[in-house]
Design a protein around this motif. Sequence first.
Motif, PDB file in Angstrom:
ATOM      1  N   ALA A 180      -3.171   7.758   4.396  1.00  8.60           N
ATOM      2  CA  ALA A 180      -2.170   7.249   3.450  1.00  8.60           C
ATOM      3  C   ALA A 180      -0.875   8.042   3.523  1.00  8.60           C
ATOM      4  CB  ALA A 180      -2.738   7.308   2.031  1.00  8.60           C
ATOM      5  N   HIS A 181      -0.989   9.360   3.631  1.00  6.36           N
ATOM      6  CA  HIS A 181       0.228  10.192   3.626  1.00  6.36           C
ATOM      7  C   HIS A 181       1.071   9.991   4.876  1.00  6.36           C
ATOM      8  CE1 HIS A 181      -3.404  12.511   4.605  1.00  6.36           C
ATOM      9  NE2 HIS A 181      -2.702  13.239   5.437  1.00  6.36           N
ATOM     10  N   LYS A 182       0.412   9.637   5.980  1.00  7.21           N
ATOM     11  CA  LYS A 182       1.162   9.303   7.198  1.00  7.21           C
ATOM     12  C   LYS A 182       1.934   8.009   6.970  1.00  7.21           C
ATOM     13  CE  LYS A 182       0.442   6.833  11.409  1.00  7.21           C
ATOM     14  NZ  LYS A 182       0.091   5.412  11.612  1.00  7.21           N
ATOM     15  N   ALA A 183       1.285   7.020   6.345  1.00  9.74           N
ATOM     16  CA  ALA A 183       1.928   5.728   6.068  1.00  9.74           C
ATOM     17  C   ALA A 183       3.145   5.913   5.162  1.00  9.74           C
ATOM     18  CB  ALA A 183       0.923   4.779   5.418  1.00  9.74           C
ATOM     19  N   SER A 184       2.982   6.714   4.104  1.00  5.57           N
ATOM     20  CA  SER A 184       4.080   6.946   3.158  1.00  5.57           C
ATOM     21  C   SER A 184       5.276   7.585   3.845  1.00  5.57           C
ATOM     22  CB  SER A 184       3.616   7.861   2.009  1.00  5.57           C
ATOM     23  OG  SER A 184       2.596   7.240   1.265  1.00  5.57           O
ATOM     24  N   HIS A 185       5.011   8.584   4.670  1.00  6.34           N
ATOM     25  CA  HIS A 185       6.096   9.293   5.354  1.00  6.34           C
ATOM     26  C   HIS A 185       6.811   8.365   6.337  1.00  6.34           C
ATOM     27  CE1 HIS A 185       7.858  13.277   5.552  1.00  6.34           C
ATOM     28  NE2 HIS A 185       8.159  13.010   6.803  1.00  6.34           N
ATOM     29  N   GLY A 204       0.844  -1.194   0.000  1.00  4.49           N
ATOM     30  CA  GLY A 204       0.000   0.000   0.000  1.00  4.49           C
ATOM     31  C   GLY A 204       0.880   1.245   0.000  1.00  4.49           C
ATOM     32  N   PRO A 205       0.296   2.425   0.289  1.00  2.00           N
ATOM     33  CA  PRO A 205       1.069   3.676   0.231  1.00  2.00           C
ATOM     34  C   PRO A 205       2.204   3.744   1.246  1.00  2.00           C
ATOM     35  CG  PRO A 205      -1.126   4.051   1.128  1.00  2.00           C
ATOM     36  CD  PRO A 205      -1.110   2.653   0.610  1.00  2.00           C
ATOM     37  N   GLY A 206       2.130   2.941   2.307  1.00  6.63           N
ATOM     38  CA  GLY A 206       3.247   2.865   3.249  1.00  6.63           C
ATOM     39  C   GLY A 206       4.316   1.929   2.744  1.00  6.63           C
TER      40      GLY A 206
END
Length: 464
Positions: free
Chosen positions: A318-323, A14-16
């Motif tokens: 999602a943006h927390k996971a990516s970071h 996923g995004p993370g």
Amino acid sequence: MAPKSFDMIVIGAGPGGYVAAIRGAQLGLNVAIVEREHMGGICLNWGCIPTKAMLRSSEVFHLMHRAKEFGLKATGIEYDLDAVVKRSRAVAKQLNGGVAHLMKKNKVTVFMGAATLPAKGKVTVTTDKGTEELTAPNIILATGARARELPGLEADGDLVWTYKHALVPPRMPKKLLVIGSGAIGIEFASFYNTLCCETTVVEVMDRILPVEDAEISAFAKKSFQKQGMTILEKAGVKQLDRGKGTVTAHIEQGGKVTKHTFDTVISAVGIVGNTENLGLEALGVTVDRTHVVTDEYCRTGVEGLYAIGDIAGAPWLAHKASHEGSMVAELIAGGHPHPVKPESIAGCTYCHPQIASVGLTEAKAKDAGLKIKVGRFPFMGNGKAIALGEPEGMIKTIFDAGTGELLGAHMIGAEVTELIQGYVVGRQLETTEEDLMNTVFPHPTLSEMMHESVLDAYDRVVHI
């Protein structure tokens, strides 16, 4: 057969997970990623992206009905639900293929299958062709989450839907009940309501969008009601009686239970982490209410094992996971990244009107004992908003009265999900009210309201 060795194995694409894999590869690590369903995870295939595609269709449909206001003519305005869904799926498919391409480009080894962790540093992948044994000193859990199902309210795909069913609806609901008013519930309520479906939202808390600032929640409620939605707060669905083509919901509010009939129910009552069948307990990983407990660097307490994104708890974004994925890859590669600060991560809800926020709400700032200054500015006072025909909305900023620190920002209205990033950057750079006041905002833009909201907190507002 000898196990395949890597520097880092990521479980979940996923995004993370996929971002962690790419960052690890960029830093020279030999990376493998394991995915049991689809590249891009829920966000890209069944969440953030396809919902935005569908919401865009409903937004255009709404604007077509307003054509006359803009001096335009549009007659016989209709929608084709199958075509709306087809476009949404095509967008998701395009991005899914994009992630697969990025894996190839960055020389990340992809294993499609279900992973288990039989021992520290080991991963077994069950694929269509059998099993693969992998080893790595560093493993990142990025298995995400799924919809929470409450007893008696379980989805059946026919009368009762989860977000997945709502993205590929078997029919257009005429009378819809949405249980839960977080981002997922409200976005679907907004989509179906805009396409002329009679929509009711039930929220167990004392207000819809309970994580947002109370003033924004109240504004949203008024706006949704004006659009014809029925909003029931401090209410719960006790049971669903499923009949032929209808569902009777027993809704309790104020100690009284009433029955309401719908043809469709969407359950959006939160998520649970995908922690099962991985072998985490045997490794000594602490799991609390379906989420893996980690420190600020996403370490699980088991050497070389990290957890990022939804599986590691709130905020489920999602943006927390990516970071977090980037941060952990840098940590593994020997870097010294800054930990992710949850309070500096913006939340965005793509209903109509849009909602976005970052940092503390007014109530939370007061609860923390802080002395604050609050500024507000309405869309009605902004030239660009009037020109766009979007006069409904507001921007609210909260500052520490002593230091001028920007504690929080909360918005509702057109394109606020794009505007919020200005305040996110401001918080990252530890901006003060003075910095924001001295910044020249371009005219005519919606962003000028951000400036005016800051000015208002210090009794210097110009355009109201």
